[in-house]
Design a protein around this motif. Structure first.
Motif, PDB file in Angstrom:
ATOM      1  N   SER A   1       0.859  -1.252  -0.273  1.00 30.83           N
ATOM      2  CA  SER A   1       0.199   0.065   0.013  1.00 30.83           C
ATOM      3  C   SER A   1       0.900   1.235  -0.211  1.00 30.83           C
ATOM      4  O   SER A   1       2.069   1.261   0.267  1.00 30.83           O
ATOM      5  N   GLU A   2       0.329   2.409  -0.150  1.00 31.66           N
ATOM      6  CA  GLU A   2       1.039   3.752  -0.512  1.00 31.66           C
ATOM      7  C   GLU A   2       1.587   4.200   0.833  1.00 31.66           C
ATOM      8  O   GLU A   2       2.941   4.277   1.122  1.00 31.66           O
ATOM      9  N   HIS A   3       0.908   3.791   2.032  1.00 26.25           N
ATOM     10  CA  HIS A   3       1.688   4.183   3.213  1.00 26.25           C
ATOM     11  C   HIS A   3       2.840   3.190   3.676  1.00 26.25           C
ATOM     12  O   HIS A   3       3.775   3.629   4.273  1.00 26.25           O
ATOM     13  N   VAL A   4       2.833   2.070   3.170  1.00 27.81           N
ATOM     14  CA  VAL A   4       3.826   1.018   3.398  1.00 27.81           C
ATOM     15  C   VAL A   4       5.079   1.562   2.374  1.00 27.81           C
ATOM     16  O   VAL A   4       6.166   1.502   2.998  1.00 27.81           O
ATOM     17  N   ARG A   5       4.952   1.840   1.398  1.00 26.89           N
ATOM     18  CA  ARG A   5       5.750   2.499   0.434  1.00 26.89           C
ATOM     19  C   ARG A   5       6.610   3.575   1.169  1.00 26.89           C
ATOM     20  O   ARG A   5       7.581   3.836   1.034  1.00 26.89           O
ATOM     21  N   GLN A   6       5.861   4.543   1.658  1.00 32.02           N
ATOM     22  CA  GLN A   6       6.430   5.602   2.461  1.00 32.02           C
ATOM     23  C   GLN A   6       7.271   5.406   3.392  1.00 32.02           C
ATOM     24  O   GLN A   6       8.240   6.062   3.657  1.00 32.02           O
ATOM     25  N   ALA A   7       6.859   4.556   4.107  1.00 29.67           N
ATOM     26  CA  ALA A   7       7.310   4.033   5.512  1.00 29.67           C
ATOM     27  C   ALA A   7       8.635   3.497   5.218  1.00 29.67           C
ATOM     28  O   ALA A   7       9.325   3.584   6.115  1.00 29.67           O
ATOM     29  N   PHE A   8       8.862   2.686   4.223  1.00 29.93           N
ATOM     30  CA  PHE A   8       9.949   1.838   4.121  1.00 29.93           C
ATOM     31  C   PHE A   8      11.070   2.455   3.150  1.00 29.93           C
ATOM     32  O   PHE A   8      11.976   1.760   2.928  1.00 29.93           O
ATOM     33  N   ARG A   9      10.703   3.677   2.677  1.00 29.00           N
ATOM     34  CA  ARG A   9      11.806   4.104   1.890  1.00 29.00           C
ATOM     35  C   ARG A   9      13.056   4.615   2.899  1.00 29.00           C
ATOM     36  O   ARG A   9      12.554   4.967   3.966  1.00 29.00           O
ATOM     37  N   GLY A  10      14.062   4.730   2.537  1.00 26.66           N
ATOM     38  CA  GLY A  10      15.281   5.217   3.298  1.00 26.66           C
ATOM     39  C   GLY A  10      15.916   4.340   4.246  1.00 26.66           C
ATOM     40  O   GLY A  10      16.742   4.584   5.141  1.00 26.66           O
ATOM     41  N   CYS A  11      15.573   2.952   3.907  1.00 30.74           N
ATOM     42  CA  CYS A  11      16.152   1.889   4.889  1.00 30.74           C
ATOM     43  C   CYS A  11      17.628   1.680   4.547  1.00 30.74           C
ATOM     44  O   CYS A  11      17.944   1.703   3.322  1.00 30.74           O
ATOM     45  N   ASP A  12      18.396   1.415   5.367  1.00 31.61           N
ATOM     46  CA  ASP A  12      19.907   0.656   4.991  1.00 31.61           C
ATOM     47  C   ASP A  12      19.677  -0.581   4.823  1.00 31.61           C
ATOM     48  O   ASP A  12      20.909  -1.135   4.491  1.00 31.61           O
ATOM     49  N   ALA A  13      18.792  -1.457   5.326  1.00 31.60           N
ATOM     50  CA  ALA A  13      18.544  -2.905   5.290  1.00 31.60           C
ATOM     51  C   ALA A  13      17.172  -3.124   5.442  1.00 31.60           C
ATOM     52  O   ALA A  13      16.435  -2.359   5.864  1.00 31.60           O
TER      53      ALA A  13
END
Length: 265
Positions: free
Chosen positions: A156-168
């Motif tokens: 979902s869109e909020h999942v995509r937003q939340a998991f951007r910018g992770c290092d792993a």
């Protein structure tokens, strides 16, 4: 591996898998001072054995975090918590499922909110999955971020937003669409697994990775592979083309062997 090595150096961020798949899931996360176990789908003795393999005793755990109430994620939560008097963080919906038994210490998770356990900041992200009140987690130590993203029917869109910018990122690659269609599951279960509240297919995981961006990702772990509907080589085949030849960033968390400690630099 020694316990000191398992904990990592102060200020860093490390993670490991006790095992991942339909027979049990559990992930360790540590910053060197605190240690979390996210889910535990293994019975008490098996969980203790798998923790020991990673150089960890249950008394070193600061908390147990629960994503949702399905047995492959919670089988060992109650026994571990009761044996070692460990606090359990979970949503009220997960608790109301009645699947965890008596817990000595509970802390309620509010989805779409952040909480801290010692030096680790934990964001609980609501996900579309067929459970009472499921969440997945983004865990940060300083400016290093680890995303744990399995049991996801669709990104979902909020999942995509939340998991951007992770290092792993520990990312669900549950099934190959063709294997699921031709496999042994009854039609109703095939619809559930492949539906919008079920699990991610390899191709969906690859598409999601493209949207999240790969520039910052040091480690990508294919996880929650179905025993009947997927194979590690198929998951890797789906994701490898995205890495521009740098396959060292990509690995698989196995059901039996899990995944040894991975450092995020």
């Amino acid at each position: 591996m020694s316990v000191g090595h398992a904990n990592g150096s102060r200020g860093g961020l490390r993670f490991a898998s006790l095992g991942s798949g339909s027979k049990g899931n559990a992930t360790l996360v540590s910053d060197g001072e605190s240690m979390l176990l996210v889910d535990c789908g293994f019975g008490l003795k098996e969980a203790e054995r798998r923790l020991a393999r990673l150089g960890v005793h249950p008394r070193q755990l600061d908390a147990l975090l629960v994503t949702h109430e399905h047995g492959d994620h919670v089988r060992g939560i109650g026994p571990l918590a009761r044996r070692y008097d460990l606090p359990v963080h979970l949503t009220p919906g997960t608790w109301l499922s009645g699947k965890l038994g008596r817990l000595p210490r509970t802390h309620w998770i509010t989805p779409q909110s952040r909480f801290a356990i010692k030096g680790l900041d934990v964001d609980a992200i609501t996900v579309p999955h067929d459970a009472r009140e499921p969440v997945q987690f983004r865990i940060a130590a300083g400016d290093r971020k680890l995303g744990l993203l399995t049991d996801l029917g669709h990104p979902s869109e909020h999942v995509r937003q939340a998991f951007r910018g992770c290092d792993a990122l520990v990312l669900e690659c549950n099934h190959d669409v063709r294997m699921l269609a031709e496999g042994p599951y009854p039609p109703s279960l095939k619809r559930r697994v492949g539906g919008r509240w079920g699990h991610l297919a390899n191709g969906q995981a690859a598409a999601l990775l493209t949207e999240l961006g790969l520039d910052r990702l040091q480690r990508i772990v294919c996880s929650h592979l179905s025993e009947h509907n997927n194979r590690p080589e198929l998951a890797l085949e789906a994701l490898t083309p995205l890495l521009d030849g740098d396959e060292t960033r990509l690995t698989v968390a196995a059901q039996d062997d899990g995944l040894d400690w991975q450092a995020i630099h």
